[in-house]
Motif scaffolding. Sequence first.
Motif, short mmCIF file in Angstrom:
data_model
loop_
_atom_site.label_atom_id
_atom_site.label_comp_id
_atom_site.label_asym_id
_atom_site.label_seq_id
_atom_site.Cartn_x
_atom_site.Cartn_y
_atom_site.Cartn_z
N ILE A 96 0.67 -1.26 0.09
CA ILE A 96 0.01 0.02 -0.02
C ILE A 96 0.71 1.22 0.09
CG2 ILE A 96 -1.67 1.40 1.13
CD1 ILE A 96 -3.10 -1.34 2.16
N ASP A 97 1.87 1.18 1.09
CA ASP A 97 2.76 2.50 0.97
C ASP A 97 3.70 2.87 -0.28
OD1 ASP A 97 1.29 2.81 3.48
OD2 ASP A 97 2.91 2.20 4.87
N GLN A 98 4.04 1.57 -0.26
CA GLN A 98 5.21 1.57 -1.65
C GLN A 98 4.57 1.50 -2.88
OE1 GLN A 98 8.63 -0.89 -0.58
NE2 GLN A 98 8.33 -0.35 1.46
N LYS A 99 3.93 0.38 -3.17
CA LYS A 99 3.40 0.11 -4.29
C LYS A 99 1.93 0.92 -4.76
CE LYS A 99 5.29 -4.48 -4.89
NZ LYS A 99 6.36 -4.16 -6.03
N GLU A 100 1.51 1.32 -3.74
CA GLU A 100 0.28 2.24 -3.89
C GLU A 100 -0.87 1.31 -4.43
OE1 GLU A 100 1.13 5.78 -6.06
OE2 GLU A 100 2.01 6.63 -4.23
N TRP A 101 -0.98 0.11 -3.98
CA TRP A 101 -2.04 -0.93 -4.19
C TRP A 101 -3.26 -0.55 -3.61
CZ3 TRP A 101 0.11 -6.77 -4.91
CH2 TRP A 101 0.96 -6.66 -5.78
N ASP A 102 -4.61 -0.45 -4.00
CA ASP A 102 -5.62 -0.24 -3.36
C ASP A 102 -6.29 -1.50 -2.68
OD1 ASP A 102 -8.13 0.84 -2.59
OD2 ASP A 102 -9.16 0.78 -4.39
N LEU A 103 -5.78 -1.53 -1.34
CA LEU A 103 -6.22 -2.96 -0.58
C LEU A 103 -6.91 -2.58 0.61
CD1 LEU A 103 -2.68 -4.75 -1.13
CD2 LEU A 103 -5.04 -5.20 -2.26
N PRO A 104 -7.69 -3.48 1.26
CA PRO A 104 -7.99 -3.13 2.47
C PRO A 104 -6.97 -2.90 3.67
CG PRO A 104 -9.24 -5.03 1.64
CD PRO A 104 -8.06 -4.48 0.73
N HIS A 105 -7.29 -2.27 4.58
CA HIS A 105 -6.08 -2.06 5.75
C HIS A 105 -6.84 -1.14 6.80
CE1 HIS A 105 -5.58 2.39 5.14
NE2 HIS A 105 -6.02 2.19 3.59
N THR A 106 -6.26 -1.44 8.11
CA THR A 106 -6.87 -0.93 9.21
C THR A 106 -5.89 -0.93 10.37
OG1 THR A 106 -8.67 -0.76 11.04
CG2 THR A 106 -7.83 -3.15 10.19
N GLU A 107 -5.62 -0.19 11.13
CA GLU A 107 -4.54 0.12 12.24
C GLU A 107 -3.16 -0.41 11.84
OE1 GLU A 107 -5.79 -2.14 15.75
OE2 GLU A 107 -7.85 -1.14 15.61
N GLY A 108 -3.01 0.15 10.41
CA GLY A 108 -1.59 -0.02 9.94
C GLY A 108 -1.41 -1.41 9.15
N MET A 109 -2.36 -2.43 9.20
CA MET A 109 -2.26 -3.59 8.62
C MET A 109 -3.02 -3.85 7.53
SD MET A 109 -2.65 -5.68 12.23
CE MET A 109 -4.20 -4.90 12.78
N GLU A 110 -2.56 -4.58 6.48
CA GLU A 110 -3.19 -4.64 5.08
C GLU A 110 -3.62 -6.27 5.14
OE1 GLU A 110 -3.41 -7.14 1.94
OE2 GLU A 110 -1.20 -7.11 2.69
N PHE A 111 -4.70 -6.48 4.79
CA PHE A 111 -5.43 -7.80 4.57
C PHE A 111 -6.29 -7.88 3.49
CE2 PHE A 111 -8.10 -4.84 7.18
CZ PHE A 111 -9.33 -5.26 6.75
N ASP A 112 -6.90 -8.98 3.30
CA ASP A 112 -7.87 -9.26 2.23
C ASP A 112 -8.61 -10.52 2.39
OD1 ASP A 112 -6.63 -11.51 1.18
OD2 ASP A 112 -5.73 -10.21 -0.54
N GLN A 113 -9.61 -10.80 1.49
CA GLN A 113 -10.32 -11.95 1.75
C GLN A 113 -9.80 -13.42 1.88
OE1 GLN A 113 -10.29 -10.09 -0.69
NE2 GLN A 113 -10.95 -10.95 -2.72
N TYR A 114 -8.48 -13.52 1.47
CA TYR A 114 -7.72 -14.62 1.52
C TYR A 114 -6.82 -15.02 2.82
CZ TYR A 114 -9.17 -14.05 -3.37
OH TYR A 114 -9.85 -14.04 -4.33
N ASP A 115 -6.92 -13.98 3.71
CA ASP A 115 -6.45 -14.08 5.14
C ASP A 115 -7.55 -14.88 6.09
OD1 ASP A 115 -3.71 -12.93 4.57
OD2 ASP A 115 -4.80 -11.13 4.12
N THR A 116 -7.43 -16.14 5.58
CA THR A 116 -8.69 -16.88 6.49
C THR A 116 -7.79 -18.11 7.33
OG1 THR A 116 -8.88 -18.81 4.92
CG2 THR A 116 -9.93 -16.69 4.62
N PRO A 117 -8.73 -18.72 8.22
CA PRO A 117 -7.99 -19.82 9.08
C PRO A 117 -7.43 -21.06 8.16
CG PRO A 117 -9.99 -19.20 10.02
CD PRO A 117 -9.86 -18.66 8.82
N GLN A 118 -7.69 -21.01 6.81
CA GLN A 118 -7.08 -21.71 5.87
C GLN A 118 -5.62 -21.56 5.32
OE1 GLN A 118 -10.85 -21.46 3.33
NE2 GLN A 118 -10.52 -23.76 3.18
N SER A 119 -5.19 -20.30 5.63
CA SER A 119 -4.07 -19.73 5.01
C SER A 119 -2.98 -19.84 6.04
CB SER A 119 -4.26 -18.38 4.76
OG SER A 119 -4.33 -17.44 5.80
N ARG A 120 -1.79 -19.87 5.59
CA ARG A 120 -0.71 -19.96 6.53
C ARG A 120 0.46 -18.89 5.95
NH1 ARG A 120 -2.01 -24.73 8.61
NH2 ARG A 120 -0.41 -25.33 9.92
N SER A 121 1.27 -17.95 6.66
CA SER A 121 2.01 -17.19 6.47
C SER A 121 3.30 -17.49 6.88
CB SER A 121 1.59 -15.65 7.05
OG SER A 121 0.28 -15.51 6.65
#
Length: 242
Positions: free
Chosen positions: A70-95
């Motif tokens: 978001i800050d560097q690439k300027e992508w239009d993505l959901p974010h809150t409290e300084g954190m980026e996330f989307d619909q694929y950050d689910t309990p099925q995902s691993r980081s």
Amino acid sequence: MGIQNAKSHQRAETIQLEPSVQAALQTRPVESDVPSYATRLEETVVHIGNQYRYGQLYSDFLKARKSVFIDQKEWDLPHTEGMEFDQYDTPQSRSVVIHEYGRVLAGVRLLPTTAQCGCYTYMLKDAQRGMLPDIPEYVLYEDAPVMPHVWEATRLFLSKNEPAHRRLAIQTKLIRGMARAATEQGATHVIGIVPAVFQRWMNRLGMSALPMGPKLNISGDNTQAAIMHVANYADPTPSEAR
């Protein structure tokens, strides 16, 4: 080349590829002579079920993603409290998070191609379904796979603040961690959108990948969908998080 029906083979399912493609995907060993600072790099696989063990690491990972995408690439993505996330950050995902003295240096998100959350599946498949306006429906040459032994990698990043002499060691640690995390879940292949120069990039990491779609400019990045064979690449050392 095409992903066809899978079959069981010696306790693991594999994608049925042409013999020449299978040979091209065989990996080469990574150089073992790494700089001493690389031993300070830590790898942690975080998911909903274990994030409580690692304090702020997961939130720091999402903050690092915001800084990059978001800050560097300027992508239009959901974010809150300084954190980026989307619909694929689910309990099925691993980081997979690479960090040093508590500072997040790099990371990538993994999601099974069998994932389903509401109307969403995984990024490449949803793009083909016309659900992601920033990624064209023709991102892949063929139908997106839905197989338990194929996982998708997304949101791969490396902090731009890292000097050039450290980047290769961090990238290698990240890709090894990605391969290990995927194979621990039964995956043999990882599919995802990578830099269009991925062949040279993968060669530097001692890994092979094959294109699965046309070269595209997505949100300012020159990219291409590719598939990576990870079954023989993961370091046998157990990951820090299960």
